[in-house]
Enzyme design. Structure first.
Site, PDB file in Angstrom:
ATOM      1  N   ASP A  25      54.218  10.836 -69.913  1.00  0.00           N
ATOM      2  CA  ASP A  25      54.254  10.319 -68.544  1.00  0.00           C
ATOM      3  C   ASP A  25      53.153   9.307 -68.268  1.00  0.00           C
ATOM      4  O   ASP A  25      53.383   8.294 -67.612  1.00  0.00           O
ATOM      5  CB  ASP A  25      54.122  11.458 -67.532  1.00  0.00           C
ATOM      6  CG  ASP A  25      55.318  12.386 -67.521  1.00  0.00           C
ATOM      7  OD1 ASP A  25      56.362  12.045 -68.108  1.00  0.00           O
ATOM      8  OD2 ASP A  25      55.205  13.472 -66.913  1.00  0.00           O
ATOM      9  N   HIS A  73      57.742  14.279 -66.121  1.00  0.00           N
ATOM     10  CA  HIS A  73      58.374  15.488 -66.660  1.00  0.00           C
ATOM     11  C   HIS A  73      57.905  16.708 -65.873  1.00  0.00           C
ATOM     12  O   HIS A  73      56.723  16.821 -65.559  1.00  0.00           O
ATOM     13  CB  HIS A  73      57.944  15.721 -68.116  1.00  0.00           C
ATOM     14  CG  HIS A  73      58.509  14.773 -69.104  1.00  0.00           C
ATOM     15  ND1 HIS A  73      57.995  13.516 -69.294  1.00  0.00           N
ATOM     16  CD2 HIS A  73      59.528  14.908 -69.989  1.00  0.00           C
ATOM     17  CE1 HIS A  73      58.672  12.911 -70.265  1.00  0.00           C
ATOM     18  NE2 HIS A  73      59.608  13.737 -70.705  1.00  0.00           N
TER      19      HIS A  73
END
Length: 156
Positions: A25, A73
């Site tokens: 991320d 996520h």
């Protein structure tokens, strides 16, 4: 294996699970490379198998990161099974929300991670990860935006 060792191992493995999500991320190469053994395998069904820290970086730099403007996520339901004092199998679910580069639209991905973790010389790392995607759903007409994009401040 003592109860204390089991708890410490569980905490270390939970950190690995989160570190992988955070590294992808936040696009943190160092964090991503640090969680894999040199002989580890990361397989994403339909994409391929990547080996070791270099393979993880190859996958991130040439497949995952070019696919998304940004993504986040959410990992959940992590279940760990101690096979031995130095080997643990895990399974967990992941929900990814992101904005695709192609088509400039948002996407929802749901996947299951099936993992193997090994402790070598006192350190836990991934030895294997298999990612099986359950849903890969473009969200037509939707683009996730940061706060403040859609609403003017009060009094404006």
């Amino acid at each position: 294996m003592s109860d204390l060792d089991r708890l410490a191992s569980r905490a270390a493995i939970q950190d690995l699970y989160s570190d992988k999500l955070i590294a992808v991320d936040k696009r943190q190469e160092g964090r991503l490379a640090s969680i894999w053994w040199d002989d580890a395998e990361w397989t994403i069904e339909g994409i391929g198998t990547y080996k070791g820290p270099e393979g993880a970086l190859d996958l991130a730099n040439n497949v995952l990161w070019p696919m998304f403007h940004e993504c986040i996520h959410y990992g959940t339901n992590l279940r760990l099974e101690f096979v031995s004092a130095d080997k643990v199998n895990g399974i967990g679910d992941v929900l990814l929300l992101g904005n695709l580069v192609e088509g400039n639209q948002s996407i929802l991905i749901a996947a299951v991670f099936t993992d193997e973790y090994e402790r070598r010389d006192g350190v836990w790392k991934f030895s294997k990860r298999n990612a099986c995607t359950n849903y890969f759903t473009p969200l037509a007409g939707i683009h996730f935006a940061p706060p403040g994009i859609h609403f003017a401040p009060s009094g404006a």
